[in-house]
Motif scaffolding. Structure first.
Motif, PDB file in Angstrom:
ATOM      1  N   PHE A   1     -61.481 -26.565  13.415  1.00  0.00           N
ATOM      2  CA  PHE A   1     -61.524 -26.401  14.865  1.00  0.00           C
ATOM      3  C   PHE A   1     -62.951 -26.465  15.404  1.00  0.00           C
ATOM      4  O   PHE A   1     -63.245 -27.215  16.341  1.00  0.00           O
ATOM      5  N   HIS A   2     -63.862 -25.697  14.823  1.00  0.00           N
ATOM      6  CA  HIS A   2     -65.222 -25.656  15.356  1.00  0.00           C
ATOM      7  C   HIS A   2     -65.991 -26.941  15.069  1.00  0.00           C
ATOM      8  O   HIS A   2     -66.912 -27.296  15.815  1.00  0.00           O
ATOM      9  N   GLN A   3     -65.612 -27.655  14.030  1.00  0.00           N
ATOM     10  CA  GLN A   3     -66.219 -28.963  13.778  1.00  0.00           C
ATOM     11  C   GLN A   3     -65.790 -29.965  14.840  1.00  0.00           C
ATOM     12  O   GLN A   3     -66.603 -30.733  15.361  1.00  0.00           O
ATOM     13  N   ALA A   4     -64.500 -29.943  15.176  1.00  0.00           N
ATOM     14  CA  ALA A   4     -64.021 -30.797  16.268  1.00  0.00           C
ATOM     15  C   ALA A   4     -64.715 -30.426  17.575  1.00  0.00           C
ATOM     16  O   ALA A   4     -65.125 -31.299  18.356  1.00  0.00           O
ATOM     17  N   GLN A   5     -64.877 -29.141  17.808  1.00  0.00           N
ATOM     18  CA  GLN A   5     -65.528 -28.674  19.029  1.00  0.00           C
ATOM     19  C   GLN A   5     -66.964 -29.163  19.122  1.00  0.00           C
ATOM     20  O   GLN A   5     -67.419 -29.593  20.189  1.00  0.00           O
ATOM     21  N   MET A   6     -67.700 -29.137  18.009  1.00  0.00           N
ATOM     22  CA  MET A   6     -69.085 -29.600  18.027  1.00  0.00           C
ATOM     23  C   MET A   6     -69.172 -31.106  18.243  1.00  0.00           C
ATOM     24  O   MET A   6     -70.121 -31.596  18.857  1.00  0.00           O
ATOM     25  N   LYS A   7     -68.193 -31.853  17.769  1.00  0.00           N
ATOM     26  CA  LYS A   7     -68.192 -33.295  18.012  1.00  0.00           C
ATOM     27  C   LYS A   7     -67.974 -33.578  19.498  1.00  0.00           C
ATOM     28  O   LYS A   7     -68.614 -34.469  20.069  1.00  0.00           O
ATOM     29  N   CYS A   8     -67.082 -32.816  20.125  1.00  0.00           N
ATOM     30  CA  CYS A   8     -66.909 -32.976  21.570  1.00  0.00           C
ATOM     31  C   CYS A   8     -68.191 -32.593  22.302  1.00  0.00           C
ATOM     32  O   CYS A   8     -68.621 -33.280  23.236  1.00  0.00           O
ATOM     33  N   ALA A   9     -68.816 -31.489  21.888  1.00  0.00           N
ATOM     34  CA  ALA A   9     -70.055 -31.041  22.530  1.00  0.00           C
ATOM     35  C   ALA A   9     -71.160 -32.084  22.391  1.00  0.00           C
ATOM     36  O   ALA A   9     -71.987 -32.247  23.295  1.00  0.00           O
ATOM     37  N   ALA A  10     -71.165 -32.813  21.282  1.00  0.00           N
ATOM     38  CA  ALA A  10     -72.209 -33.807  21.032  1.00  0.00           C
ATOM     39  C   ALA A  10     -72.173 -34.951  22.031  1.00  0.00           C
ATOM     40  O   ALA A  10     -73.178 -35.634  22.229  1.00  0.00           O
ATOM     41  N   VAL A  11     -71.018 -35.159  22.671  1.00  0.00           N
ATOM     42  CA  VAL A  11     -70.905 -36.226  23.677  1.00  0.00           C
ATOM     43  C   VAL A  11     -70.708 -35.640  25.077  1.00  0.00           C
ATOM     44  O   VAL A  11     -70.181 -36.293  25.971  1.00  0.00           O
ATOM     45  N   GLY A  12     -71.116 -34.366  25.251  1.00  0.00           N
ATOM     46  CA  GLY A  12     -71.063 -33.742  26.572  1.00  0.00           C
ATOM     47  C   GLY A  12     -69.691 -33.321  27.017  1.00  0.00           C
ATOM     48  O   GLY A  12     -69.448 -33.156  28.219  1.00  0.00           O
ATOM     49  N   LYS A  13     -68.770 -33.104  26.066  1.00  0.00           N
ATOM     50  CA  LYS A  13     -67.403 -32.734  26.410  1.00  0.00           C
ATOM     51  C   LYS A  13     -67.030 -31.421  25.741  1.00  0.00           C
ATOM     52  O   LYS A  13     -67.875 -30.726  25.192  1.00  0.00           O
ATOM     53  N   ARG A  14     -65.754 -31.072  25.771  1.00  0.00           N
ATOM     54  CA  ARG A  14     -65.252 -29.828  25.191  1.00  0.00           C
ATOM     55  C   ARG A  14     -63.855 -30.059  24.631  1.00  0.00           C
ATOM     56  O   ARG A  14     -63.269 -31.121  24.828  1.00  0.00           O
ATOM     57  N   MET A  15     -63.332 -29.064  23.932  1.00  0.00           N
ATOM     58  CA  MET A  15     -61.949 -29.134  23.470  1.00  0.00           C
ATOM     59  C   MET A  15     -61.010 -29.068  24.682  1.00  0.00           C
ATOM     60  O   MET A  15     -61.291 -28.365  25.655  1.00  0.00           O
ATOM     61  N   CYS A  16     -59.913 -29.785  24.626  1.00  0.00           N
ATOM     62  CA  CYS A  16     -58.896 -29.668  25.668  1.00  0.00           C
ATOM     63  C   CYS A  16     -58.151 -28.349  25.490  1.00  0.00           C
ATOM     64  O   CYS A  16     -57.955 -27.874  24.373  1.00  0.00           O
ATOM     65  N   SER A  17     -57.726 -27.755  26.591  1.00  0.00           N
ATOM     66  CA  SER A  17     -56.871 -26.570  26.503  1.00  0.00           C
ATOM     67  C   SER A  17     -55.426 -27.016  26.296  1.00  0.00           C
ATOM     68  O   SER A  17     -55.082 -28.178  26.495  1.00  0.00           O
ATOM     69  N   GLU A  18     -54.582 -26.086  25.892  1.00  0.00           N
ATOM     70  CA  GLU A  18     -53.194 -26.452  25.614  1.00  0.00           C
ATOM     71  C   GLU A  18     -52.465 -26.959  26.856  1.00  0.00           C
ATOM     72  O   GLU A  18     -51.688 -27.912  26.784  1.00  0.00           O
ATOM     73  N   SER A  19     -52.725 -26.374  28.023  1.00  0.00           N
ATOM     74  CA  SER A  19     -52.051 -26.846  29.230  1.00  0.00           C
ATOM     75  C   SER A  19     -52.595 -28.201  29.683  1.00  0.00           C
ATOM     76  O   SER A  19     -51.839 -29.024  30.217  1.00  0.00           O
ATOM     77  N   GLU A  20     -53.879 -28.452  29.460  1.00  0.00           N
ATOM     78  CA  GLU A  20     -54.444 -29.753  29.817  1.00  0.00           C
ATOM     79  C   GLU A  20     -53.817 -30.857  28.975  1.00  0.00           C
ATOM     80  O   GLU A  20     -53.469 -31.923  29.487  1.00  0.00           O
ATOM     81  N   TRP A  21     -53.675 -30.607  27.691  1.00  0.00           N
ATOM     82  CA  TRP A  21     -53.033 -31.589  26.810  1.00  0.00           C
ATOM     83  C   TRP A  21     -51.587 -31.830  27.248  1.00  0.00           C
ATOM     84  O   TRP A  21     -51.136 -32.978  27.345  1.00  0.00           O
ATOM     85  N   THR A  22     -50.868 -30.750  27.529  1.00  0.00           N
ATOM     86  CA  THR A  22     -49.460 -30.858  27.922  1.00  0.00           C
ATOM     87  C   THR A  22     -49.305 -31.639  29.217  1.00  0.00           C
ATOM     88  O   THR A  22     -48.455 -32.534  29.324  1.00  0.00           O
ATOM     89  N   PHE A  23     -50.109 -31.316  30.215  1.00  0.00           N
ATOM     90  CA  PHE A  23     -50.005 -31.976  31.516  1.00  0.00           C
ATOM     91  C   PHE A  23     -50.323 -33.461  31.400  1.00  0.00           C
ATOM     92  O   PHE A  23     -49.647 -34.315  31.994  1.00  0.00           O
ATOM     93  N   ALA A  24     -51.336 -33.781  30.600  1.00  0.00           N
ATOM     94  CA  ALA A  24     -51.691 -35.189  30.398  1.00  0.00           C
ATOM     95  C   ALA A  24     -50.566 -35.952  29.718  1.00  0.00           C
ATOM     96  O   ALA A  24     -50.406 -37.151  29.931  1.00  0.00           O
ATOM     97  N   CYS A  25     -49.777 -35.273  28.915  1.00  0.00           N
ATOM     98  CA  CYS A  25     -48.670 -35.898  28.188  1.00  0.00           C
ATOM     99  C   CYS A  25     -47.424 -36.064  29.059  1.00  0.00           C
ATOM    100  O   CYS A  25     -46.851 -37.145  29.149  1.00  0.00           O
ATOM    101  N   GLU A  26     -47.009 -35.001  29.725  1.00  0.00           N
ATOM    102  CA  GLU A  26     -45.725 -35.026  30.434  1.00  0.00           C
ATOM    103  C   GLU A  26     -45.813 -35.635  31.821  1.00  0.00           C
ATOM    104  O   GLU A  26     -44.788 -36.054  32.384  1.00  0.00           O
ATOM    105  N   GLY A  27     -47.008 -35.667  32.407  1.00  0.00           N
ATOM    106  CA  GLY A  27     -47.161 -36.243  33.731  1.00  0.00           C
ATOM    107  C   GLY A  27     -46.615 -35.356  34.833  1.00  0.00           C
ATOM    108  O   GLY A  27     -46.087 -34.273  34.585  1.00  0.00           O
ATOM    109  N   PRO A  28     -46.716 -35.794  36.075  1.00  0.00           N
ATOM    110  CA  PRO A  28     -46.267 -34.974  37.214  1.00  0.00           C
ATOM    111  C   PRO A  28     -44.773 -34.709  37.230  1.00  0.00           C
ATOM    112  O   PRO A  28     -44.324 -33.754  37.862  1.00  0.00           O
ATOM    113  N   GLU A  29     -43.978 -35.543  36.515  1.00  0.00           N
ATOM    114  CA  GLU A  29     -42.531 -35.320  36.473  1.00  0.00           C
ATOM    115  C   GLU A  29     -42.114 -34.322  35.402  1.00  0.00           C
ATOM    116  O   GLU A  29     -40.941 -34.009  35.260  1.00  0.00           O
TER     117      GLU A  29
END
Length: 377
Positions: free
Chosen positions: A155-183
């Motif tokens: 987990f923390h290795q993935a997190q540092m890779k995201c940090a290295a490109v100016g990003k962060r880990m997605c939260s569980e609701s962000e992942w879900t919303f991106a998957c299921e869409g507004p419907e």
């Protein structure tokens, strides 16, 4: 028959041990490896270890002087310009709990899980609606179309890779919303399950757990059943995000209270792997793996704030507990500077490691053996 997705979220799984039974392991095979001593800090805390905020790609972002008819603050950019390249804007109202009605299902004996084949073509929000606006990688790390999603990161290795490109880990609701869409669809492509659209339903192949724990390249190659990112044209959500359920499973950060039944760990698994009889949907999650867990089908992708706003690389729980980025570095086993250097070498095709240097291979994303063959249906 009504199947609230909360029941699916909490569905039990079997232990992936020598029994060769369930494809979804319960914490914690393989055994958590002892953290590798971190690379020495190259800079004092609070300097180079703080990633740069996401840069806006909107060419019209410069404000204009206010007049009687011109607002002092320009409107927020819309569409692709709100996010960096290779990221998608996700905006709308996310529902905290959704109810679907299953029309047809079957029971998988090996994993003791009921799999819904077809839902009624409607969804009902029975929770709260929360406004969201954020950016998410179009593909799994390294977020490059045509490349395989990278697996075997803690987990923390993935997190540092995201940090290295100016990003962060997605939260569980962000992942879900991106998957299921507004419907609020159970699958990114609709209400009827289709393992050919999002790579799934492969038979269980009995991993050698000791070899996986040692990150043996031959065993990892033998177990590979994934496909390269962006090669599934129908596995795309309404927000334009690809390969969310099935193929490789993905780790995200928790939003559960720490003292709750599902709040033991910051890491949450979302989407489900390429096997038959698992949770290859948008909503169901696994909460039983700690942050030191790594696996041959576990990948990740990164998120960030929209509209060029600064992105804090720490998770919400880490922020609440007062973590510094240096603490994340220690847990990952490498610093921000070190992983940025490795990623630059990878761009140049020079991220080379000795055969036994597991940390180097993890940072370079080269643990998967050369004998791996992409899945076909």
């Amino acid at each position: 028959m009504r199947l609230p997705l909360l029941a699916l979220v909490l569905a039990p799984t079997l232990t992936l041990a020598c029994s060769g039974a369930a494809p979804e392991p319960v914490n914690n095979p393989p055994p958590s490896a002892k953290p590798t001593p971190p690379v020495a800090m190259a800079t004092p805390p609070g300097t180079a270890s703080t990633p740069a905020p996401l840069a806006s790609t909107d060419p019209t972002a410069a404000p204009t002087a206010p007049t009687a008819s011109t607002p002092a603050t320009p409107p927020e950019p819309e569409g692709p310009s709100a996010c960096p390249a290779n990221m998608k804007l996700v905006e709308g109202e996310y529902c905290t709990e959704v109810e679907h009605t299953c029309k047809q299902s079957w029971f998988d004996k090996s994993n003791k899980k009921t799999v819904c084949e077809e839902f009624e073509p409607k969804a009902r929000c029975v929770g709260q609606k929360v406004k969201k606006r954020y950016c998410i990688d179009t593909y799994e790390w390294p977020n490059v179309k045509g490349e395989r999603p990278e697996v075997m990161n803690r987990f923390h290795q993935a997190q540092m890779k995201c940090a290295a490109v100016g990003k962060r880990m997605c939260s569980e609701s962000e992942w879900t919303f991106a998957c299921e869409g507004p419907e609020m669809k159970p699958f990114p492509y609709g209400y009827v399950r289709d393992a050919k659209k999002c790579n799934g339903d492969h038979p269980w192949d009995g991993p050698n757990m000791k070899a996986v724990a040692k990150r043996d390249p031959k065993e990892l190659a033998r177990l590979w059943r994934g496909v390269p990112s962006g090669t599934q044209p129908e596995c795309i959500s309404d927000f334009g995000v690809a390969d969310l359920p099935a193929n490789a499973d993905e780790v995200v950060s928790t939003e559960q209270p720490k003292n709750s039944r599902r709040g033991d760990f910051d890491s949450v698994h979302s989407g489900g792997p390429w096997y038959k009889g698992v949770r290859n949907q948008c909503r169901p999650k696994i909460y039983t793996h700690d942050e030191d867990f790594y696996y041959y089908f576990l990948s990740f992708r990164c998120c960030g704030e929209a509209d060029g706003k600064p992105t804090d690389p720490r998770t919400q729980r880490q922020i609440e507990e007062g973590w510094t980025l240096q603490k994340v570095e220690r847990r990952a086993g490498f610093t921000l500077n070190a992983i940025q250097e490795k990623l630059e070498l990878k761009k140049q095709g020079k991220c080379d490691c000795s055969e036994r240097d597991i940390l180097c291979k993890t940072m370079c994303g080269t643990l998967l053996g050369p004998g791996a063959v992409d899945a076909t249906h």
